[in-house]
Scaffold this motif. Structure first.
Motif, PDB file in Angstrom:
ATOM      1  N   TYR A   1      16.946 -13.525  -6.207  1.00 29.22           N
ATOM      2  CA  TYR A   1      16.888 -14.854  -6.822  1.00 29.22           C
ATOM      3  C   TYR A   1      15.448 -15.219  -7.164  1.00 29.22           C
ATOM      4  O   TYR A   1      15.150 -15.763  -8.239  1.00 29.22           O
ATOM      5  N   ALA A   2      14.509 -14.896  -6.243  1.00 25.53           N
ATOM      6  CA  ALA A   2      13.103 -15.229  -6.478  1.00 25.53           C
ATOM      7  C   ALA A   2      12.537 -14.412  -7.619  1.00 25.53           C
ATOM      8  O   ALA A   2      11.660 -14.880  -8.354  1.00 25.53           O
ATOM      9  N   SER A   3      13.037 -13.168  -7.792  1.00 24.46           N
ATOM     10  CA  SER A   3      12.470 -12.305  -8.828  1.00 24.46           C
ATOM     11  C   SER A   3      12.821 -12.785 -10.233  1.00 24.46           C
ATOM     12  O   SER A   3      12.208 -12.358 -11.205  1.00 24.46           O
ATOM     13  N   ILE A   4      13.821 -13.690 -10.350  1.00 20.17           N
ATOM     14  CA  ILE A   4      14.183 -14.200 -11.676  1.00 20.17           C
ATOM     15  C   ILE A   4      13.017 -14.982 -12.286  1.00 20.17           C
ATOM     16  O   ILE A   4      12.795 -14.973 -13.491  1.00 20.17           O
ATOM     17  N   ASP A   5      12.228 -15.665 -11.412  1.00 25.63           N
ATOM     18  CA  ASP A   5      11.142 -16.516 -11.892  1.00 25.63           C
ATOM     19  C   ASP A   5       9.864 -15.745 -12.187  1.00 25.63           C
ATOM     20  O   ASP A   5       8.904 -16.323 -12.674  1.00 25.63           O
TER      21      ASP A   5
ATOM     22  N   SER B   1      19.500 -11.110  -1.394  1.00 22.33           N
ATOM     23  CA  SER B   1      19.870 -12.014  -2.487  1.00 22.33           C
ATOM     24  C   SER B   1      18.773 -13.047  -2.725  1.00 22.33           C
ATOM     25  O   SER B   1      18.507 -13.412  -3.865  1.00 22.33           O
ATOM     26  N   VAL B   2      18.105 -13.514  -1.629  1.00 19.62           N
ATOM     27  CA  VAL B   2      16.994 -14.454  -1.819  1.00 19.62           C
ATOM     28  C   VAL B   2      15.878 -13.811  -2.635  1.00 19.62           C
ATOM     29  O   VAL B   2      15.324 -14.412  -3.558  1.00 19.62           O
TER      30      VAL B   2
END
Lengths: 156, 142
Positions: A72-76, A68-69
């Protein structure tokens, strides 16, 4: 075999993306060496897995959290081909524009790897050497013990 | 592999070409795609192919593991040595510009030498890994 075919396909993909150096590495390492080593490992291991005594829930939780981390990081991550992406604005223009003047070799990839980022490459080579020593310590040590017991048997 | 005549003949033909191509990739990395890492892997796969087809003993006779261990360390030492030479000649660590009279010539020389170091280490480690895996397997069977 699937891994090998996959690596060869990705090598073709990298060529299509004009990343010939990466394609070269992928074809040589991914399709060649790692397939041989994977097959050699398969030959070393048995056909059945021993019943494990580990907990099964804890690793799952760790994997879910890490996953999940990462998501979440891939969104940016900026979209593919975005010329305003941070990686294109920091040092890349200087490398591309000044490489011929400062290093004087036509292949910018080599000049970045070996000259601008020479320290990183030194670290990579050290990692390869250390990993090789580690594997030899794991596989080679046991063989020497066996030879010793064999010679001991002969003496008896 | 004793009776695979086609395989043995083709391998004999292929190995010089593979090794020559590895050297080409090694020393042409400045101008085209490639470099020490790719060249090391290609050189290693040439020897590994020889080991697979003609047997581990013959491959170990060509390049003994003791020589390979020394070569693997020598590659890293060459790389670090070039870096330290930069310091002794008045530059910074891994600054190749001071290696020759002109900065670009120095860069050429430095990159050539460190790529040679990378190639030596990578090839030696790849062959050593193959020897370790293949030799271990044989011990287990015997």
């Amino acid at each position: 075999m699937l891994f090998s075919a996959f690596s060869l396909l990705s090598a073709g993909l990298f060529v299509a993306l004009d990343a010939v150096d990466v394609a070269f590495t992928e074809a040589a390492v991914g399709a060649g060496i790692s397939t041989i080593l994977a097959l050699a490992t398969l030959a070393l291991t048995g056909a059945r897995q021993e019943a494990g005594t580990h907990h099964k829930v804890a690793p799952l939780i760790v994997v879910i959290i890490t996953g999940s981390v990462l998501i979440y990081a891939s969104i940016d991550i900026p979209p593919v081909g975005d010329s305003q992406a941070p990686s294109h604005l920091h040092v890349a223009p200087r490398y591309l524009n000044q490489s011929m003047k400062e290093v004087g070799i036509p292949n910018v990839v080599t000049s970045v790897l070996a000259s601008y980022r020479g320290y990183d490459t030194l670290g990579e080579v050290t990692v390869i050497l250390t990993a090789g020593i580690g594997v030899l310590a794991l596989l080679g040590g046991r063989r020497r013990k066996k030879e010793r017991t064999k010679s001991g048997d002969k003496e008896e | 592999m004793e009776h695979h005549h086609i395989l043995r003949t083709i391998t004999k033909l292929l190995i010089p070409i593979i090794l020559l191509f590895a050297l080409y990739v090694q020393f042409h990395g400045d101008f085209g795609p490639g470099g020490g890492f790719q060249a090391g892997v290609i050189f290693g796969s040439g020897i590994i192919l020889y080991g697979i087809v003609f047997g581990l003993d013959k491959a170990m006779a060509v390049i003994p593991p003791s020589v390979l261990r020394v070569l693997a360390a020598l590659g890293v030492l060459l790389y670090g040595g070039v870096g330290l030479t930069g310091i002794f000649l008045g530059g910074q660590f891994l600054d190749y510009s001071v290696l020759a009279a002109e900065p670009t010539k120095g860069q050429h020389l430095g990159i050539l030498l460190i790529e040679l170091g990378v190639g030596t280490t990578v090839a030696a480690i790849m062959i050593l890994l193959f020897f370790a895996f293949a030799g271990f397997n044989r011990e287990e069977r015997g």
